[in-house]
Motif scaffolding. Sequence first.
Motif: not given
Length: 505
Positions: A422-426
């Motif tokens: 959810w944050l690595h993909d931003v």
Amino acid sequence: MVGRAGRRLTVVDPDDLRRDADAFLEALEDARHRHDAGLVADLALEPIYARYRHLAEADLARDLLADAAGRHGDRGRDARGLARFAVDGAMGAATARHEEQVAEREAGAVLRLGAERIPFRAATARQANEADHAVRAEIEAARMRVVDSDLTPVLADAWAVRHDLARDLGAASYRALHEDLMQVDLDALARSAGALLDATDDLYERAMDRGLRAAAGIGLAGAGRGDLPRLMRGQAHDEAFPASRMLPALRRTLDGLGIDLDRQPNVVLDDAVRPGKSPRAYCAPVRVPGLVYLVIAPIGGVDDYRALMHEAGHAEHFAGIAAGLPVERRRMVEGALTETFAFLFDGLVSDPSWLGHVLGRPADGDHLRDEATVRLFMHRRYAAKLRYELALHSGGPLDGMDRRYADELSRATRLEWPSATWLHDVDEGLYVADYLRAWTLSSGLAAHLRERFGTRWYTRRQAGSLLRELWHEGGGIDGAVLAAELGLADGDLMLLAEEAGRVLG
Ligand SMILES: [Zn+2]
């Protein structure tokens, strides 16, 4: 023009700013490139931010944001370019430690698969070449454990810092800050994303189920995210996309446009296999236009062709920017603009005329359908990401955002999407919006080139001249200007649904 028209910068002299900005960006780009290329183990950003502290202060960002506010036309674009530079600098300085730490952990993490040890960054390449769904799922689970335990805590801290800094810079939220810099109506783009998702639900399910069965040996209902690298890899088409013909295909394409790759001293190609090299292809404009790296990490097949052509689009764009332009026009190029040229080039890999002419293969229906399926998957994935990221960056707490991410992505992909990334993909700066706009712009640009120069536009010098004229301008134009000049739709994602329907419908 900063500091003119009666407004003055309080912290930095405009001439110093321009001179130092070039050196600062070169140092950052070079450090990231050396790390990502696997040339050096450490990513050492903090010394660079310390050296150029005067360019990464919140005060400078506030000044340049104020200077850009209310300006229009070319002056507005230039001023927003400088403001984006200062915002990126302040954000980067505040999170340099986090970025270094994530890089260090990613580079060092190793997944255990029985007796096998897989470097974290080699995991998706390993999945792409793995025939067994269960093994791919096992690698995915191990990969998610690393993201969750080693990376997410650092990323969460970094995002809290960025969100706070956005408010400190006077914006209502991180989203509002970037919406202002982009001059894009993000709610309208999100509505268009919703329409794309609704319009392609059935088409996507059928195409993706067929594609996954053929490439990964499992239908959509049983598949997981770990199967996606296998789909992208497209091994069934290996014979048509041999490694030995990949660079010749790029050379021939550029040659047709009047560009001799081997006589471009400012474009450096790196396709070497190196431990520690990032699996994601990239273009590093270290000096613009003087030194542009085009880096790919080949694992074989059509996906390598896509990556090479995409990054070549970026590399030619940056290498083609006029050397005499001020730094804001050479270096602060809008994401949506440069991605448009990158997508224009990678789109050739699914262009029947290019396949026949450059690769000497008549278009194969299976290949064209697989390409359209991968594209539709990407378009839907980014449509969902936009909706999620607008929520993530709107100023509320981060609690529950992992669930929101998994829900949006699962609904769009019809896979049980793990929440761990959810944050690595931003990407920073709501770059997701740049990608979505660039897909629509590149689709329009390709149609424009076909109309003016024929289906084999990539063999016409005049098409090359048109592109070179656009590249020459650097940040003197942006996606909106390109759309206005050539009469292209900007951000109408239903275009992508229509495109998918033509091949898959
Ligand atoms: Zn790109």
